[in-house]
Design a protein around this motif. Structure first.
Motif, mmCIF file in Angstrom:
data_model
loop_
_atom_site.group_PDB
_atom_site.id
_atom_site.type_symbol
_atom_site.label_atom_id
_atom_site.label_comp_id
_atom_site.label_asym_id
_atom_site.label_seq_id
_atom_site.Cartn_x
_atom_site.Cartn_y
_atom_site.Cartn_z
ATOM 1 N N LYS A 99 -5.525 -4.019 8.311
ATOM 2 C CA LYS A 99 -6.824 -4.053 7.642
ATOM 3 C C LYS A 99 -7.695 -5.219 8.083
ATOM 4 O O LYS A 99 -8.927 -5.116 8.123
ATOM 5 N N CYS B 127 0.851 -1.185 0.000
ATOM 6 C CA CYS B 127 0.000 0.000 0.000
ATOM 7 C C CYS B 127 0.896 1.247 0.000
ATOM 8 O O CYS B 127 1.985 1.234 0.558
ATOM 9 N N CYS B 128 0.489 2.289 -0.587
ATOM 10 C CA CYS B 128 -0.851 2.500 -1.109
ATOM 11 C C CYS B 128 -0.712 3.257 -2.423
ATOM 12 O O CYS B 128 -0.926 4.476 -2.499
ATOM 13 N N TYR C 284 -7.893 2.869 1.321
ATOM 14 C CA TYR C 284 -6.432 2.981 1.335
ATOM 15 C C TYR C 284 -5.810 3.430 0.010
ATOM 16 O O TYR C 284 -4.648 3.848 -0.006
ATOM 17 N N TYR D 261 -2.640 0.131 6.720
ATOM 18 C CA TYR D 261 -3.046 -0.954 5.819
ATOM 19 C C TYR D 261 -2.683 -2.315 6.396
ATOM 20 O O TYR D 261 -3.384 -3.301 6.157
#
Length: 426
Positions: A341, A214-215, A272, A338
């Motif tokens: 998550k 990410c991201c 994200y 992230y």
């Protein structure tokens, strides 16, 4: 050939004749009895067991999920390790006709098992190695067209191996266009379930994970279905840009209408990643796929227009034009990082609802309200069996038999892992 036993073997509908085998599972090589007393408790008719089921489950351990397989006269009420064959870690189990088949991802072998018709003893009948065909590790399930024709695929390598389940011999290798990864965001893409249609083609819905990192800017937006023609050894990847990505399986209703539903990990994109603002794609759209190998341009339903959600965990069925979904509503806020998550699974607020795909009417679905995820494991003799994840426990897993749209019976329980396969052999 018996064509009625299992959704994950062959199921006939008004529109499709299709074959699916879920990517869950088991493997080993050997010969065992499921009981110290081979005939204990088995009902014999004309000297043979009246019926036989194959039942697969796993047990979570510090070293990973250890897989097991049982042949029994009925679906066991509890996953009993003492009565099962231990089959290792890198494994999957399938069944077709009267035989279980197991895949060993480490050894790159598929094993055919026989089940003794008197005492339900399991024995190895044949083994095929696919190591020389670039198929190993975690792969999608085989597609069985008949007792003499089946396919094992690894589209990331552009390989589909055709083999004969009766003789356990490879008959042909199809070299096809490989499944391409995203050019900008690395993720996981694969076929897991294959569906055969009357013209001889095989459809593979392509599952897609969340990006590994990410991201960055996310532009790999489309649902994908691979259409394989065995007669021509060709494959076409059919895209639809109205959905971020689809699941690795179809939802097929009682009329044979085939739905492409959102991938679970679509829910991690908007919180994200930046996406193209001109894109019309939605993370939670539902599409249809036609028997001719095309997406239906006239059908589209965005679940987020009627359900205030921030995470769509699963879609379990479509019946009477209603889709049953499991989700977390928009009172939940995704973590800032992230890496965190998956904290969403600690949410106590998983909800289950049915959404009418014509009217948009939403109703809470109390029959599955205790689930944090519901997945169709198999359809046998016209009866659906669902794998149910208990949202109040980290590991407990149930097998439900569907009696009607809103009525279910608990058939089996695994307190320490997942129930991963059932199949009726006779």
């Amino acid at each position: 050939m018996k064509i009625f036993k299992s959704k994950y073997i062959i199921k006939s509908t008004k529109k499709w004749t299709w074959i699916t085998l879920f990517f869950l599972g088991v493997i080993s090589v050997g010969s065992v009895s499921c009981s110290d007393d081979d005939n204990s408790g088995i009902t014999l008719v004309d000297g043979e067991a009246e019926s036989a089921w194959v039942y697969g489950f796993n047990n979570q351990t510090p070293n990973g999920s250890v897989n097991y397989m049982i042949a029994d006269e009925e679906i066991p009420e509890n996953a009993d390790i003492s009565q099962a064959v231990e089959l290792g870690l890198s494994a999957s189990i399938y069944s077709f006709g009267e035989h279980p088949y197991t895949w060993n991802g480490d050894a790159a072998t598929i094993t055919k098992w026989s089940v003794d018709r008197v005492n339900l003893t399991l024995a190895v009948e044949g083994i095929i190695s696919l190591a020389s065909k670039s198929i190993s590790g975690s792969v999608g399930a085989p597609v069985f067209l008949s007792e003499t024709q089946a396919f094992f695929s690894k589209l990331s390598e552009g390989i589909i191996v055709e083999w004969n389940p009766s003789t356990m011999e490879i008959t042909k290798t199809h070299n096809v266009a490989p499944l391409a990864n995203s050019e900008t965001v690395e993720g996981w893409y694969s076929e897991i379930v294959g569906y055969s249609v009357p013209d001889g083609k095989i459809f593979y819905p392509i599952g897609q994970s969340n990006p590994y990192s990410c991201c960055e800017y996310y532009d790999n937006i489309h649902a994908t279905v691979a259409v394989f023609d065995p007669s021509a050894s060709t494959i076409d990847y059919i895209h639809d840009n109205r959905l971020f990505a689809g699941r690795h399986d179809f939802m097929v209703d009682e009329n044979g209408e085939t739905y492409v539903t959102p991938a679970r990990d679509n829910s991690f994109i908007l919180p994200y990643f930046d996406i193209d603002p001109s894109s019309d794609a939605k993370p939670w759209a539902v599409l249809k796929f036609n028997e001719d190998g095309t997406f239906d341009p006239n059908f589209y339903f965005d679940l987020s227009t009627v359900v205030p959600m921030t995470f769509l965990n699963s879609a379990s069925m479509v019946r009477d034009n209603k889709i049953v979904i499991n989700y977390v509503d928009n009172t939940y806020t995704h973590p800032e990082s992230y890496d965190d998550k998956f904290d969403v699974y600690d949410s106590p607020d998983f909800k289950t609802a049915s959404v009418d795909l014509i009217t948009g009417e939403v109703e809470m679905f109390e029959a599955l309200s205790q689930s944090s995820g519901t997945y169709l494991l198999n359809t046998i003799d016209g009866i659906n069996y669902y794998q149910i994840f208990d949202k109040d426990h980290e590991t407990r897993n149930f097998l439900y038999r569907q009696n009607s749209l809103t009525d279910y019976t608990t058939v089996s329980t695994n307190e320490t892992g997942r129930i991963i396969h059932i199949g009726k052999l006779w």
